[in-house]
Write a protein that holds these residues in place. Structure first.
Motif, mmCIF file in Angstrom:
data_model
loop_
_atom_site.group_PDB
_atom_site.id
_atom_site.type_symbol
_atom_site.label_atom_id
_atom_site.label_comp_id
_atom_site.label_asym_id
_atom_site.label_seq_id
_atom_site.Cartn_x
_atom_site.Cartn_y
_atom_site.Cartn_z
ATOM 1 N N ASP A 125 3.494 6.991 -9.707
ATOM 2 C CA ASP A 125 3.855 8.045 -10.661
ATOM 3 C C ASP A 125 3.303 7.654 -12.027
ATOM 4 O O ASP A 125 3.284 6.481 -12.375
ATOM 5 C CB ASP A 125 5.382 8.159 -10.809
ATOM 6 C CG ASP A 125 6.020 8.513 -9.475
ATOM 7 O OD1 ASP A 125 5.297 9.088 -8.643
ATOM 8 O OD2 ASP A 125 7.199 8.190 -9.275
ATOM 9 N N ALA A 126 2.926 8.669 -12.798
ATOM 10 C CA ALA A 126 2.369 8.365 -14.119
ATOM 11 C C ALA A 126 3.394 7.629 -14.986
ATOM 12 O O ALA A 126 3.049 6.750 -15.764
ATOM 13 C CB ALA A 126 1.933 9.657 -14.793
ATOM 14 N N GLN A 127 4.658 7.965 -14.845
ATOM 15 C CA GLN A 127 5.703 7.319 -15.648
ATOM 16 C C GLN A 127 6.265 6.124 -14.875
ATOM 17 O O GLN A 127 6.548 6.237 -13.695
ATOM 18 C CB GLN A 127 6.870 8.296 -15.913
ATOM 19 C CG GLN A 127 6.462 9.665 -16.396
ATOM 20 C CD GLN A 127 5.783 9.608 -17.759
ATOM 21 O OE1 GLN A 127 6.142 8.790 -18.582
ATOM 22 N NE2 GLN A 127 4.796 10.452 -17.956
ATOM 23 N N ASP B 13 -11.862 13.319 -1.341
ATOM 24 C CA ASP B 13 -10.539 13.192 -1.963
ATOM 25 C C ASP B 13 -10.012 11.754 -2.027
ATOM 26 O O ASP B 13 -9.422 11.373 -3.042
ATOM 27 C CB ASP B 13 -9.546 14.118 -1.244
ATOM 28 C CG ASP B 13 -8.377 14.478 -2.143
ATOM 29 O OD1 ASP B 13 -8.611 14.773 -3.336
ATOM 30 O OD2 ASP B 13 -7.228 14.445 -1.677
ATOM 31 N N PRO B 14 -10.194 10.941 -0.982
ATOM 32 C CA PRO B 14 -9.687 9.561 -1.103
ATOM 33 C C PRO B 14 -10.310 8.816 -2.295
ATOM 34 O O PRO B 14 -9.637 8.052 -2.983
ATOM 35 C CB PRO B 14 -10.099 8.923 0.228
ATOM 36 C CG PRO B 14 -10.178 10.077 1.182
ATOM 37 C CD PRO B 14 -10.702 11.227 0.371
ATOM 38 N N ALA C 4 -3.493 7.702 -6.047
ATOM 39 C CA ALA C 4 -2.658 8.684 -6.750
ATOM 40 C C ALA C 4 -2.196 9.743 -5.744
ATOM 41 O O ALA C 4 -2.810 9.930 -4.678
ATOM 42 C CB ALA C 4 -3.454 9.325 -7.876
ATOM 43 N N GLU C 5 -1.126 10.420 -6.087
ATOM 44 C CA GLU C 5 -0.575 11.480 -5.217
ATOM 45 C C GLU C 5 -1.660 12.506 -4.883
ATOM 46 O O GLU C 5 -2.447 12.865 -5.759
ATOM 47 C CB GLU C 5 0.515 12.252 -5.974
ATOM 48 C CG GLU C 5 1.596 11.392 -6.582
ATOM 49 C CD GLU C 5 2.517 10.823 -5.534
ATOM 50 O OE1 GLU C 5 2.905 11.592 -4.641
ATOM 51 O OE2 GLU C 5 2.802 9.618 -5.581
ATOM 52 N N ASN D 171 0.828 -1.208 0.000
ATOM 53 C CA ASN D 171 0.000 0.000 0.000
ATOM 54 C C ASN D 171 0.857 1.250 0.000
ATOM 55 O O ASN D 171 2.044 1.190 0.320
ATOM 56 C CB ASN D 171 -0.908 0.006 1.237
ATOM 57 C CG ASN D 171 -0.115 0.232 2.520
ATOM 58 O OD1 ASN D 171 0.094 1.368 2.937
ATOM 59 N ND2 ASN D 171 0.378 -0.844 3.141
ATOM 60 N N ASN D 172 0.249 2.346 -0.371
ATOM 61 C CA ASN D 172 0.919 3.641 -0.211
ATOM 62 C C ASN D 172 0.051 4.580 0.631
ATOM 63 O O ASN D 172 0.027 5.778 0.406
ATOM 64 C CB ASN D 172 1.284 4.257 -1.569
ATOM 65 C CG ASN D 172 0.048 4.699 -2.349
ATOM 66 O OD1 ASN D 172 -1.084 4.383 -1.965
ATOM 67 N ND2 ASN D 172 0.249 5.420 -3.436
#
Ligand code: BYC
Length: 476
Positions: free
Chosen positions: A58-60, A228-229, A80-81, A11-12
């Motif tokens: 990250d997108a990349q 937001d989550p 996502a961030e 998880n992040n």
């Protein structure tokens, strides 16, 4: 943001800092694995599959590739961030800071949206579980399993929200997501299309093209949410979703390419006797899957949708790019609906017509993909054009439900519909014919005769790369 894979649930979201939540999710995990074993891809759980796994958000460069046995896939929770100082972009709370917690007054509605979204993810895995045994190639088999494990991860994404933000009700809903079953008479999945079988690979490609595309639009609307989550979860899901849409669109493209090749070779439109799928049958499958998927947007006029929008819970596609007041309290929408035997335009409050507005974005996207398919046919100098049927064709939800329309939008009687529907929808014999082509092809680099090979392999691998190895003996 990199993902911690040393934990039981990757998880992040700093799960280790919230022991209660961590324990609750760890208690849900065995049920998920049991569901995966029972309802995930039949017969292939012991294979090594060349899968991508998310390693960062990250997108990349967010994914790595390697052989994994599906039950060992690291399903996890990836958001996502966060966007610094993100504000609600629409509705009554426009301009206010986004919510990090569930706003009390919207709790029930939000939970319902999350449950509906979450329910589709395991449903699609259940619908596709028999397909492995008839794969047209190892490349396609691998793509099927990639889509399946990621739908499993999307279930985790929604279950995380339910556990983290909805207390006991959320935990109960998370359990119920593992109990419903696609097509089950007593415990069906929530939305119509997710109870239809996916019996063959043409249906599968159509499903990932048309039905996953509904997913793209629903997720994009939820990615605008003031909660937001939810927004951040959906943003990362969209990154994964892009591959699913690629599998669908390119899968149908390859079937069309092969059909065109056979048409040229044999100088006939009827390629079924040469092991191909006639364009006429492909058209019928388009009619079927497109109309089922249009229903997933809900009724044209919906107070639910108006409430979701005004409350700041679900926006429009690309809400922030739109050049209007983002309130819609004074705007109108020209709605198409049947009246007295014809389709008419009727001015309606824009706020009530939000499902239809989202459906418009979806239809435009489907038109663009259709143009790419037709380009293949034109390039083969064949004078046939595939079409999307009218938005009111064969609808079960909303204004057109119960009204019979031809694919070009003429209202007809029920009697005429019964007489002509086999001109527009796959007949049992045509479905049987398609099923008869579904013989497994599992030698690396080989492809079934009804589909062209893809242009390139996955992650720069060759087409004859062994995308799935250690196949069960009866799959060869
Ligand atoms: N089938 O005002 P209405 C994906 C119900 S796909 C059965 O017209 P609303 C994926 C509705 O629930 C994306 N029932 O609709 C793809 C309501 O019930 P109640 C999934 C339906 O609420 C491939 C009643 O009819 N995500 O991710 O404005 C593989 C009247 O409701 C259907 C979402 O759907 C139907 N087709 O909008 C894997 C996003 N349509 O209240 C994954 C979350 C409507 O009378 N969901 N009903 O009991 C939503 O935003 C909304 O629930 C809907 C419906 C857009 C689905």
């Amino acid at each position: 943001m990199t993902i911690d894979y040393s934990e039981r649930i990757p998880n992040n979201v700093n799960l280790a800092d919230d022991r209660r939540l961590q324990r609750a999710l760890e208690a849900w995990q065995p049920g998920f694995l049991q569901w995966w074993t029972e309802m995930g891809p039949e017969n292939f759980q012991g294979c090594d599959v060349y899968l991508r796994t998310a390693t960062s958000t990250d997108a990349q460069g967010w994914a790595t590739f390697g052989y994994v046995k599906m039950p060992d896939y690291r399903w996890g929770i990836f958001l996502a961030e966060p966007e610094p100082d993100r504000r609600i972009a629409f509705g009554e709370h426009k301009g206010e800071p986004v919510w990090r917690e569930v706003p009390g007054q919207h709790r029930g509605v939000l939970r319902r949206l999350i449950v509906t979204q979450g329910d589709t993810e395991p449903a699609s895995v259940e619908q596709q579980r028999h397909l492995g045994m008839t794969c047209p190639s190892l490349y396609d088999l691998r793509n099927l399993f990639q889509v399946n494990v990621e739908e499993g991860r999307h279930l985790w994404a929604m279950v995380y929200l339910l556990h983290a933000y909805f207390g006991r009700d959320g935990r109960e809903e998370a359990d119920a997501l593992l109990r419903r079953r696609s097509g089950n008479a007593d415990h069906p999945r929530i939305l119509g299309a997710f109870n239809e079988p996916t019996p063959d690979w043409l249906s599968y490609f159509m499903f990932t093209h048309f039905t996953d595309r509904d997913g793209k639009y629903q997720l994009a609307s939820l990615a605008e949410s003031g909660f937001d989550p939810l927004a951040r979860t959906c943003r990362f899901m969209l990154t994964e979703e892009a591959h699913h849409l690629f599998v669908g669109e390119s899968g149908v493209s390859r079937v069309i390419s092969r059909t065109c090749q056979l048409m040229k070779e044999h100088g006939t439109e009827v390629v079924s006797e040469y092991g191909g799928i006639d364009l006429a049958i492909i058209q019928k499958y388009i009619n079927f899957h497109y109309s089922v998927s249009l229903d997933l947007f809900g009724s044209e006029l919906s107070t639910n949708a108006a409430n979701y929008f005004s409350a700041g819970l679900k926006g429009r596609f690309k809400e922030t790019d739109r050049d209007d007041d983002h309130l819609l309290t004074r705007s109108s929408y020209a709605l198409l609906k049947p009246a007295d035997g014809v389709v008419v335009q009727s001015e309606q409050p824009a706020l009530l017509a939000l499902n239809e507005t989202l459906r418009d974005s979806y239809i435009a996207d489907c038109e663009r993909a259709l143009a790419r398919w037709n380009k293949i046919i034109r390039a083969a100098a064949i004078g046939i054009e595939l079409k999307l049927p009218h938005r009111g064709f064969r609808r079960s939800i909303g204004e057109f439900a119960g009204v019979s329309l031809t694919p070009d939008g003429q209202v007809i009687t029920e009697e005429e519909w019964q007489r002509r529907k086999s001109d527009w929808l796959p007949t049992p014999a045509e479905r049987e014919f398609v099923a008869s082509l579904m013989k497994p092809v599992t030698a690396p680099g080989q492809f079934a005769g009804w589909i062209a090979p893809p242009v390139r392999g996955i992650n720069h691998q060759a087409l004859d790369f062994e995308y799935v190895s250690r196949l069960p003996a009866d799959a060869n």
